[in-house]
Every structure is written in C-alpha cells, then in structure tokens.
Design a protein around this motif. Structure first.
Motif, mmCIF file in Angstrom:
data_model
loop_
_atom_site.group_PDB
_atom_site.id
_atom_site.type_symbol
_atom_site.label_atom_id
_atom_site.label_comp_id
_atom_site.label_asym_id
_atom_site.label_seq_id
_atom_site.Cartn_x
_atom_site.Cartn_y
_atom_site.Cartn_z
ATOM 1 N N GLY A 89 0.808 -1.216 0.000
ATOM 2 C CA GLY A 89 0.000 0.000 0.000
ATOM 3 C C GLY A 89 0.840 1.264 0.000
ATOM 4 O O GLY A 89 0.447 2.291 -0.602
ATOM 5 N N LEU A 90 2.014 1.220 0.629
ATOM 6 C CA LEU A 90 2.891 2.393 0.634
ATOM 7 C C LEU A 90 3.425 2.672 -0.775
ATOM 8 O O LEU A 90 3.549 3.830 -1.179
ATOM 9 C CB LEU A 90 4.041 2.179 1.611
ATOM 10 N N TYR A 91 3.731 1.626 -1.512
ATOM 11 C CA TYR A 91 4.205 1.833 -2.881
ATOM 12 C C TYR A 91 3.100 2.410 -3.766
ATOM 13 O O TYR A 91 3.363 3.220 -4.660
ATOM 14 C CB TYR A 91 4.742 0.526 -3.471
ATOM 15 N N PHE A 92 1.856 1.981 -3.523
ATOM 16 C CA PHE A 92 0.751 2.570 -4.279
ATOM 17 C C PHE A 92 0.592 4.053 -3.952
ATOM 18 O O PHE A 92 0.374 4.878 -4.843
ATOM 19 C CB PHE A 92 -0.545 1.815 -3.979
ATOM 20 N N LEU A 93 0.721 4.397 -2.661
ATOM 21 C CA LEU A 93 0.684 5.810 -2.284
ATOM 22 C C LEU A 93 1.826 6.585 -2.936
ATOM 23 O O LEU A 93 1.653 7.720 -3.388
ATOM 24 C CB LEU A 93 0.787 5.936 -0.762
ATOM 25 N N GLN A 94 2.987 5.971 -2.994
ATOM 26 C CA GLN A 94 4.124 6.628 -3.642
ATOM 27 C C GLN A 94 3.838 6.855 -5.131
ATOM 28 O O GLN A 94 4.157 7.922 -5.679
ATOM 29 C CB GLN A 94 5.378 5.770 -3.477
ATOM 30 N N ALA A 95 3.233 5.869 -5.770
ATOM 31 C CA ALA A 95 2.879 6.023 -7.187
ATOM 32 C C ALA A 95 1.905 7.181 -7.371
ATOM 33 O O ALA A 95 2.030 7.972 -8.316
ATOM 34 C CB ALA A 95 2.280 4.718 -7.715
ATOM 35 N N ARG A 96 0.935 7.291 -6.481
ATOM 36 C CA ARG A 96 -0.028 8.396 -6.584
ATOM 37 C C ARG A 96 0.661 9.747 -6.404
ATOM 38 O O ARG A 96 0.343 10.725 -7.107
ATOM 39 C CB ARG A 96 -1.117 8.226 -5.531
ATOM 40 N N ALA A 97 1.595 9.816 -5.482
ATOM 41 C CA ALA A 97 2.308 11.082 -5.261
ATOM 42 C C ALA A 97 3.150 11.449 -6.479
ATOM 43 O O ALA A 97 3.161 12.612 -6.917
ATOM 44 C CB ALA A 97 3.178 10.976 -4.016
ATOM 45 N N PHE A 98 3.862 10.466 -7.040
ATOM 46 C CA PHE A 98 4.640 10.745 -8.254
ATOM 47 C C PHE A 98 3.733 11.187 -9.398
ATOM 48 O O PHE A 98 4.072 12.086 -10.161
ATOM 49 C CB PHE A 98 5.434 9.498 -8.667
ATOM 50 N N ARG A 99 2.572 10.538 -9.507
ATOM 51 C CA ARG A 99 1.640 10.924 -10.585
ATOM 52 C C ARG A 99 1.158 12.348 -10.390
ATOM 53 O O ARG A 99 1.056 13.123 -11.353
ATOM 54 C CB ARG A 99 0.442 9.963 -10.600
ATOM 55 N N ALA A 100 0.862 12.735 -9.144
ATOM 56 C CA ALA A 100 0.410 14.103 -8.876
ATOM 57 C C ALA A 100 1.497 15.129 -9.198
ATOM 58 O O ALA A 100 1.198 16.270 -9.559
ATOM 59 C CB ALA A 100 -0.031 14.236 -7.424
ATOM 60 N N LEU A 101 2.770 14.723 -9.080
ATOM 61 C CA LEU A 101 3.883 15.609 -9.403
ATOM 62 C C LEU A 101 4.226 15.595 -10.887
ATOM 63 O O LEU A 101 5.116 16.326 -11.319
ATOM 64 C CB LEU A 101 5.116 15.201 -8.592
ATOM 65 N N GLY A 102 3.538 14.766 -11.663
ATOM 66 C CA GLY A 102 3.813 14.686 -13.092
ATOM 67 C C GLY A 102 5.026 13.857 -13.444
ATOM 68 O O GLY A 102 5.485 13.881 -14.588
ATOM 69 N N GLN A 103 5.556 13.100 -12.501
ATOM 70 C CA GLN A 103 6.722 12.249 -12.743
ATOM 71 C C GLN A 103 6.226 10.870 -13.178
ATOM 72 O O GLN A 103 6.176 9.918 -12.386
ATOM 73 C CB GLN A 103 7.588 12.182 -11.485
ATOM 74 N N LEU A 104 5.862 10.756 -14.440
ATOM 75 C CA LEU A 104 5.154 9.569 -14.913
ATOM 76 C C LEU A 104 5.998 8.291 -14.851
ATOM 77 O O LEU A 104 5.506 7.256 -14.384
ATOM 78 C CB LEU A 104 4.639 9.807 -16.337
ATOM 79 N N PRO A 105 7.256 8.288 -15.301
ATOM 80 C CA PRO A 105 8.033 7.038 -15.186
ATOM 81 C C PRO A 105 8.192 6.577 -13.735
ATOM 82 O O PRO A 105 8.107 5.370 -13.450
ATOM 83 C CB PRO A 105 9.385 7.407 -15.811
ATOM 84 N N ASP A 106 8.410 7.519 -12.827
ATOM 85 C CA ASP A 106 8.529 7.142 -11.413
ATOM 86 C C ASP A 106 7.212 6.577 -10.881
ATOM 87 O O ASP A 106 7.208 5.636 -10.069
ATOM 88 C CB ASP A 106 8.947 8.349 -10.580
ATOM 89 N N ALA A 107 6.105 7.148 -11.327
ATOM 90 C CA ALA A 107 4.798 6.639 -10.888
ATOM 91 C C ALA A 107 4.592 5.209 -11.358
ATOM 92 O O ALA A 107 4.121 4.348 -10.593
ATOM 93 C CB ALA A 107 3.686 7.542 -11.411
ATOM 94 N N LEU A 108 4.957 4.917 -12.607
ATOM 95 C CA LEU A 108 4.779 3.559 -13.121
ATOM 96 C C LEU A 108 5.714 2.576 -12.415
ATOM 97 O O LEU A 108 5.327 1.438 -12.140
ATOM 98 C CB LEU A 108 5.033 3.552 -14.632
#
Length: 377
Positions: A89-108
C-alpha cells in the motif's frame, strides 16, 4: 426549557429547578477549519510521539494528497518506506504522489513495486491506465483500463479514461459511447459532460453537445470549459455574437481555456481588429503552438501594428514550421530590413561585406620586338 422535554425521565424534580436559559450563540463559520489539509496537520502531534508508526504516516500522506500537497505526501511515504519497505500500500501511495507531481516514469515504477508486493485492488490498474494515458501510450492505457473493468465493471473513472483514450486515437464514436456509459454511472460529474460536449462539437453535432454542456453548467456554474463548450455550439449553429459572450465568460473564469482565446482571435481577424488578435492569439499560442492559422494571423497583426521585431520572430517560426515556403521567407527578408531601418545608428548592424572575387588583372600589351640590325662582320 420546560418540563415537556423531560417527560418520562427519572429527574422529574429538575422541572422545578431549571437553570436560567442562555441565548444561542451562532458559530462564525469563517473560523471553523476543516478539510484534508487541517486533518493532516492534526496528525503531526501523534506522529511526533510515534515517529515509526507507518499507518499514521500513510494516513497523513493520503490527506496531503487530497489537499494538493504531493511533495509533502511523498516525503511521508518515503519516511514510511524506510521503516517498512514490504508494504504494498505504501508503494501505491508513492505512485499516486509521483503521478500528482507529473513524474510519470517514477509513478509507473512505484506501481510495479506495489503489484509485485501483492497490491490487487482495481485502483492500481486504474491509476496505471490513467498514467499511460497522460504519457500518450494509448495501447497500454487501454490494457490497464480493461483490467480495471474486469475487477470492477461499473467503475465510471475507467470508462471515462477509456473514452479519452479512444478520442485521442480519433475513434470518436467509441469514445462517445464510453463517455456515455461513464455518465450513466456518475450522472453528476461535470468533467464527463464537458468531454461529451467537446467531442460532439468537434463531430459537428452541436445540438447534442448543447444538451450536455447545459447540464454541466447547471452542476458547475464556474466551469470555464463548459462555458466554452456552450459557446462553441452556438457558433456552430450560426449565433456568433452569443458565442463570443460565452468565450469571454470562459476566460473570465479560467484563463487556461486557450480555445476560447483562439476563437476570439479568429473573430477579431474577421473584424480586422489587430490589437485584439494580438491579445488573444499570443495567449492561445503559448498553450498550443499548433493552432491552425493562429501564428500567421498573429504575425500579420503585429506587422500591422508596426511591432516589427515581434512580427519577424513569428515569421521566422513560420519559416521553421513551413520550410521552403517562399511567402514566409520573403516576409522574413522584408520585415527584417524594415526592422533594421527603424533602429538608431548606434544599434544598427554594420553592412555586411560579402566576399567578392577580385577583378582579373589584364596582362600588359605585348611590347613590339626590337628590330634586328645586321651585325658588321
């Protein structure tokens, strides 16, 4: 207060000793603080007491994401992962945060970590699909959105994003179908109504577009995009003056609606109002440099207003976008000469001295040969 309020209670003697009533005091709602940002701040004390409690850090990260603070949310997630790097769940939260910052490769990448650690909820492929959609990887977006719908067939967000993906690939009929399916499951979402109105206007079905735009405006009267959609339907149905009012209203509500600037610029070009053309098309081209005819109209308006350095900059961009076009090349040469002529002598560039082949040197005429005199023997 009277005794009727205490009827049936055991405290019947209290009716004879009722204290004096105090007047009601209205709460000043402006001083009442609530919302995810305040709720996140309220966790600060608990986290200070338990700095290794990953559940509290994850809760604060979730609230900070909801409050539009993705950097602070990411910091909380990173701190939690340093304590427990096996929590999916923490990694999913991290993905959401990266997506909100526009860092798409990091989010994926973070989403893959969540999946590898066993995160199986439909929200994961939904987020991955939307991230691929933002990256314009439409095949991967559709694959993940289909996976979401297999887990949750009535997920309106997945249907909505599938509609956007098909719209981006020019399959408008399929896009409209998915957007209508999303609307059937979430009929009060203005963004779905905007996308339907926009697509139907683009498909030249303004009457249907008007229905969705009007419904959206009843739900969100402050939407600049929906005002644009309604104005566009009016323009397509031959009511340009009313359309211009809606375009201006759209910009008053949201200056990022560049299509309203574009339409106002085109209308100003028809009315031969160069100052208005410059105002609207300059702003529209900052948002989308590929708007049809916009740069040419802007360059000509700048030339008309004698703003020659700005005009030549636009003409040079037109030459770069249309290599070999003789008209724009001539404009660059012509306006460039005019712009230099307006400069003071101290700023005017020196005339260019081009290399010239020296003139051939003519050989001297052949001198006559001296006459030979016989020698004496």
């Amino acid at each position: 207060m009277g005794c009727w309020a205490l009827l049936g209670s055991l405290a019947l003697p209290a009716c004879q000793t009722t204290p004096a009533e105090r007047p009601d005091t209205l709460v000043n709602l402006a001083t009442v603080q609530s919302g995810p940002r305040v709720q996140a701040d309220e966790l600060n004390g608990a986290i200070a007491r338990e700095p290794r409690n990953t559940a509290l850090l994850a809760r604060r990260a979730t609230l900070r994401l909801a409050a539009g603070q993705p950097r602070a949310a990411l910091a909380d997630v990173v701190a939690a992962l340093q304590i427990d790097d096996a929590d999916a769940g923490l990694y999913f939260l991290q993905a959401r945060a990266f997506r909100a910052l526009g860092q798409l490769p990091d989010a994926l990448a973070a989403a893959r970590q969540a999946a590898d650690r066993g995160f199986t909820g439909p929200e994961l492929p939904l987020m991955v699909g939307e991230t691929h959609l933002a990256a314009r990887n439409y095949a991967a977006a559709l694959d993940n959105l289909d996976r979401t719908l297999r887990l949750d067939p009535d997920q309106p967000a997945a249907l909505f994003y599938k509609g956007l993906a098909y719209a981006a690939t020019a399959d408008t009929s399929t896009a409209v179908q998915y957007l209508q399916d999303a609307l059937a499951r979430n009929p009060r979402e203005p963004e779905i109504l905007h996308q339907l109105a926009f697509l139907l206007n683009a498909w030249r079905i303004p009457a249907d577009a008007a229905r969705y735009a009007a419904l959206g405006l009843r739900l969100d009267t402050a939407s600049g995009l929906l005002h644009y959609d309604y104005g566009r339907h009016l323009e397509l149905q031959g009511q340009p003056d009313s359309a211009l009012w809606y375009y201006r209203r759209a910009l008053a509500l949201d200056t990022t609606v560049y299509r309203a600037d574009y339409r106002l610029g085109l209308a100003a070009a028809k009315a031969r109002r160069p100052a208005v053309i410059i105002q609207h098309l300059t702003r529209a081209l900052r948002r989308n440099p590929r708007l049809p005819q916009a740069r040419a109209l802007l360059a000509e308006a700048l030339e008309t207003q004698n703003r020659l350095p700005e005009a030549i900059a636009q003409y040079r961009l037109l030459v770069a976008e249309n290599p070999g076009n003789p008209h724009w090349t001539f404009k660059v040469w012509k306006i460039g000469g005019k712009a230099q002529a307006l400069l003071p002598d101290s700023l005017r560039p020196a005339p260019r001295n081009y290399y010239r082949r020296p003139a051939p040197v003519r050989p001297l005429p052949i001198a006559p040969l001296p006459t030979l005199t016989p020698s004496a023997r």
